[in-house]
Design a protein around this motif. Structure first.
Motif: not given
Length: 421
Positions: A322, A343-344, A346
């Motif tokens: 992440q 979208n998470t 990033n």
């Protein structure tokens, strides 16, 4: 647009072109009316008809040989390009001439309405003035010369676009890391290998750390790139060469004898990416490591609004940390607009192509216009949303129209920089 529909549309345009010829002819008659040499007058008038009608007939006959199994060849693109050159030249001429004729019509109506009683009942209509046809010719000269330049010089007039992006979370080892991007090679359209090679040489001369290609290697079929593999395989970078597929690479715009034949073509194209020395990313990611630090390079199959949508971003992100610095290759910028920026994960930077900038437009002193902007929100250059960037490459090659004007073929060089604390 499929082959038969494509042909029908351009046959209608060809018929319209022939209908416009008589009006242009009448304007040229006005322009040459006072010439002392009748022979020169005939040469101009009937020379125009021979050229205009001849190009239109060549267009009709040329597309009579169009094969839905092969798509447009360089021959068809040249025929189309010459036709469009003449067509738009006539159109600009007619617009000016019709404005003059509209003025004559209005003057005639006003004078006939205001005519005193008792005067001749013969209606008054002013003659067309020569200077209107002179202005029409002057205006028409711009698209004529512009299109010819686009066809003979512009499509190989490669421009290097340099972009520097600053990030807080870029790993220190990648401060100053450079990426050269090409997109939309469209190898089936090339008609001058030496001119094309100059563009490849310019790209290689950038000596970037990483090379990426963002889709549309061919127009329709894998064989189109085969003669150019020795040329494009010269593109090398210390940290590798990576690629993705674009909408044209799947062979959706020509007819195949079977689904098996179409699938075999795609398999062959994937092999050609290997032959070129490119690692083709199919909804997957790789780690680029430098001095013990890493960034993630992610590549998806085509996902485009109004086009094929098979790219799977979630699959491509599997295994990516992440907090990793992420660079995404995605052919169509609408993927970024519709999916990526929300979208998470990033994603720091998305590199796209696809639009070609319509191969026509204006980019001068901060002013930008292209007809493609009425179809695409983000159609060329850099877009920034909360330090999440999209860069849309204008394309290395060309398609359909065998030229470029104002939107020149592009080689992108992106430099990643660490923001100073």
């Amino acid at each position: 647009m499929h082959g038969t529909g494509f042909i029908k549309v351009f046959l209608i345009i060809a018929a319209l072109s022939l209908l416009l010829d008589w009006y242009v002819f009448s304007g040229l008659k006005t322009f040459t009316a006072d010439w002392q040499s009748n022979r020169l007058r005939q040469v101009v008038l009937y020379g125009f008809l021979v050229i205009s009608v001849g190009v239109t007939l060549l267009f009709i006959l040329g597309f009579g040989s169009f094969s839905t199994a092969r798509g447009m060849t360089p021959f068809h693109e040249w025929v189309l390009s010459f036709f469009l050159t003449i067509f738009f030249t006539k159109l600009f001429f007619i617009i000016i001439l019709s404005l003059g004729d509209l003025g004559r019509f209005i003057v005639g109506i006003v004078k006939n309405i205001s005519k005193p009683a008792g005067q001749s009942s013969q209606p008054y209509f002013p003659a067309r003035r020569k200077f209107i046809s002179e202005i029409a010719i002057l205006v028409a000269a711009f698209p004529f010369t512009g299109f010819l330049y686009a066809m003979f010089r512009g499509k190989y007039d490669y421009k290097v676009h340099r972009v520097t992006l600053h990030y807080d979370d870029l790993p220190d080892a990648f401060d100053g890391f450079t990426i050269t991007q090409l997109s939309d090679i469209h190898s089936g359209s090339f008609d001058n290998t030496a001119a094309m090679q100059r563009g490849i040489d310019i790209a290689q001369a950038q000596k970037s750390d990483l090379f990426v290609f963002t889709g549309d290697l061919v127009n329709n079929a894998a064989w189109e790139i085969e003669q150019y593999i020795p040329n494009f395989s010269k593109l090398r970078a210390p940290y590798g060469q990576y690629s993705i597929l674009g909408n044209h690479d799947y062979g959706d715009y020509i007819e195949w004898d079977s689904e098996q034949e179409k699938a075999a073509n795609l398999d062959k194209l994937k092999q050609h990416h290997k032959d070129l020395g490119y690692r083709l990313l199919l909804d997957e990611n790789v780690v680029i490591e430098k001095n013990g630090q890493k960034i993630s390079l992610i590549g998806v199959q085509n996902w485009g609004k109004g086009f094929i949508k098979i790219g799977d971003l979630d699959k491509a992100l599997q295994g990516v940390d992440q907090d990793a610095f992420k660079v995404l290759l995605s052919h169509d910028p609408t993927h970024w607009e519709e999916k990526v920026r929300y979208n998470t994960a990033n994603i720091h930077l998305t590199l796209s192509g696809h639009t070609h900038g319509a191969q026509f437009g204006v980019e001068v002193a901060g002013f930008r216009w292209s007809p493609v902007q009425y179809r695409y929100l983000d159609w060329a250059g850099l877009v920034n949303e909360k330090d999440r960037y999209l860069y849309v490459n204008r394309g290395f090659g060309f398609l359909a129209f065998s030229g470029r004007l104002g939107i020149w073929p592009e080689i992108t060089v992106i430099t990643l920089k660490k923001k100073m604390a």
